[in-house]
Design a protein around this motif. Structure first.
Motif, PDB file in Angstrom:
ATOM      1  N   CYS A   1     -13.533  -5.702   4.413  1.00  0.00           N
ATOM      2  CA  CYS A   1     -13.410  -6.036   5.841  1.00  0.00           C
ATOM      3  C   CYS A   1     -13.558  -4.823   6.746  1.00  0.00           C
ATOM      4  O   CYS A   1     -13.588  -4.958   7.966  1.00  0.00           O
ATOM      5  N   LEU A   2     -13.619  -3.635   6.163  1.00  0.00           N
ATOM      6  CA  LEU A   2     -13.723  -2.368   6.889  1.00  0.00           C
ATOM      7  C   LEU A   2     -12.516  -2.081   7.770  1.00  0.00           C
ATOM      8  O   LEU A   2     -12.592  -1.302   8.713  1.00  0.00           O
ATOM      9  N   GLY A   3     -11.393  -2.722   7.448  1.00  0.00           N
ATOM     10  CA  GLY A   3     -10.151  -2.459   8.159  1.00  0.00           C
ATOM     11  C   GLY A   3      -9.355  -1.371   7.454  1.00  0.00           C
ATOM     12  O   GLY A   3      -9.473  -1.156   6.251  1.00  0.00           O
ATOM     13  N   ALA A   4      -8.540  -0.672   8.209  1.00  0.00           N
ATOM     14  CA  ALA A   4      -7.718   0.396   7.638  1.00  0.00           C
ATOM     15  C   ALA A   4      -6.623  -0.192   6.762  1.00  0.00           C
ATOM     16  O   ALA A   4      -6.066  -1.250   7.061  1.00  0.00           O
ATOM     17  N   LEU A   5      -6.321   0.487   5.666  1.00  0.00           N
ATOM     18  CA  LEU A   5      -5.209   0.093   4.805  1.00  0.00           C
ATOM     19  C   LEU A   5      -3.953   0.780   5.329  1.00  0.00           C
ATOM     20  O   LEU A   5      -3.881   2.002   5.382  1.00  0.00           O
ATOM     21  N   GLU A   6      -2.994  -0.025   5.745  1.00  0.00           N
ATOM     22  CA  GLU A   6      -1.747   0.519   6.280  1.00  0.00           C
ATOM     23  C   GLU A   6      -0.640   0.336   5.255  1.00  0.00           C
ATOM     24  O   GLU A   6      -0.744  -0.476   4.341  1.00  0.00           O
TER      25      GLU A   6
ATOM     26  N   CYS B   1      -8.766  -9.973   1.043  1.00  0.00           N
ATOM     27  CA  CYS B   1     -10.194  -9.641   0.974  1.00  0.00           C
ATOM     28  C   CYS B   1     -10.708  -9.713  -0.457  1.00  0.00           C
ATOM     29  O   CYS B   1     -11.745 -10.313  -0.723  1.00  0.00           O
TER      30      CYS B   1
ATOM     31  N   VAL C   1      -9.805   2.826   3.697  1.00  0.00           N
ATOM     32  CA  VAL C   1     -10.402   1.689   4.379  1.00  0.00           C
ATOM     33  C   VAL C   1     -10.748   0.641   3.336  1.00  0.00           C
ATOM     34  O   VAL C   1     -11.236   0.968   2.259  1.00  0.00           O
ATOM     35  N   CYS C   2     -10.489  -0.608   3.644  1.00  0.00           N
ATOM     36  CA  CYS C   2     -10.890  -1.720   2.779  1.00  0.00           C
ATOM     37  C   CYS C   2     -12.398  -1.882   2.930  1.00  0.00           C
ATOM     38  O   CYS C   2     -12.907  -2.108   4.028  1.00  0.00           O
TER      39      CYS C   2
ATOM     40  N   HIS D   1       0.600  -3.212   4.332  1.00  0.00           N
ATOM     41  CA  HIS D   1      -0.344  -4.199   3.799  1.00  0.00           C
ATOM     42  C   HIS D   1      -0.170  -4.409   2.300  1.00  0.00           C
ATOM     43  O   HIS D   1       0.165  -3.485   1.566  1.00  0.00           O
TER      44      HIS D   1
ATOM     45  N   TYR E   1       0.819  -1.203   0.000  1.00  0.00           N
ATOM     46  CA  TYR E   1       0.000   0.000   0.000  1.00  0.00           C
ATOM     47  C   TYR E   1       0.858   1.259   0.000  1.00  0.00           C
ATOM     48  O   TYR E   1       0.484   2.275  -0.586  1.00  0.00           O
TER      49      TYR E   1
ATOM     50  N   HIS F   1      -7.523  -4.969   0.555  1.00  0.00           N
ATOM     51  CA  HIS F   1      -6.539  -5.950   1.009  1.00  0.00           C
ATOM     52  C   HIS F   1      -6.510  -7.101   0.015  1.00  0.00           C
ATOM     53  O   HIS F   1      -7.548  -7.502  -0.523  1.00  0.00           O
TER      54      HIS F   1
END
Length: 165
Positions: free
Chosen positions: A104-109, A128, A100-101, A112, A86, A125
């Motif tokens: 999965c609603l997780g943050a993209l760091e 995902c 945000v993905c 990743h 990323y 992701h």
């Protein structure tokens, strides 16, 4: 005063209703058979809903995109959408907003692994979007654009398919 709140309708016994429905079905079956043999005129579309023309498909793709909409196997889609870090993607985008993905609603760091989609440039992701593609989806989970660009050679995608007819 007022009217009583009861329903004044004719109540038919259930066996009689079923017999009437069966007679209606048989009548339509006979008419359909006779019209297919050319012995009777086809029934009017408003005579029965079964004879009506199907409604237009509101979600149909325009003809220019139908060739690109050939269902590609998941392996071909994943091969055309390479996974990158990323942080590398951020350098090319020059965007400072946190992402945000949408799967999965997780943050993209920055560390990743992500896949950037071909048409809409949304990033997800890698795991995902791979699950999304493995379920047979070929559109973006966020905006429903095709995963692969429309200029993709449909013949190449179809030839890489493992299905045979």
């Amino acid at each position: 005063m007022g009217f009583p709140s009861v329903c004044y309708c004719v109540i038919l016994p259930q066996p009689l209703v079923l017999v009437l429905q069966l007679l209606d079905f048989l009548r339509h079956a006979v008419l359909l058979c006779l019209s297919s043999l050319g012995l009777a005129a086809p029934p009017a579309a408003d005579d029965h809903p079964a004879y009506a023309a199907p409604p237009p498909d509101l979600w149909a793709l325009p003809p220019s995109l139908q060739a690109a909409a050939v269902a590609a196997p998941p392996a071909a889609i994943k091969a055309r959408l390479p996974a990158v870090r990323y942080s590398d993607l951020l350098r090319t985008r020059r965007a400072a907003t946190p992402a945000v993905c949408a799967v999965c609603l997780g943050a993209l760091e920055a560390r990743h692994r992500v896949r950037e989609l071909g048409n809409c440039a949304h990033a997800f992701h890698k795991a995902c979007i791979d699950k999304w593609v493995d379920k047979g989806q070929d559109t973006c989970p966020l905006c429903r654009a095709l995963l692969l660009p429309a200029d993709a050679d449909a013949a190449t995608l179809a030839s890489s398919s493992s299905f045979s007819f």
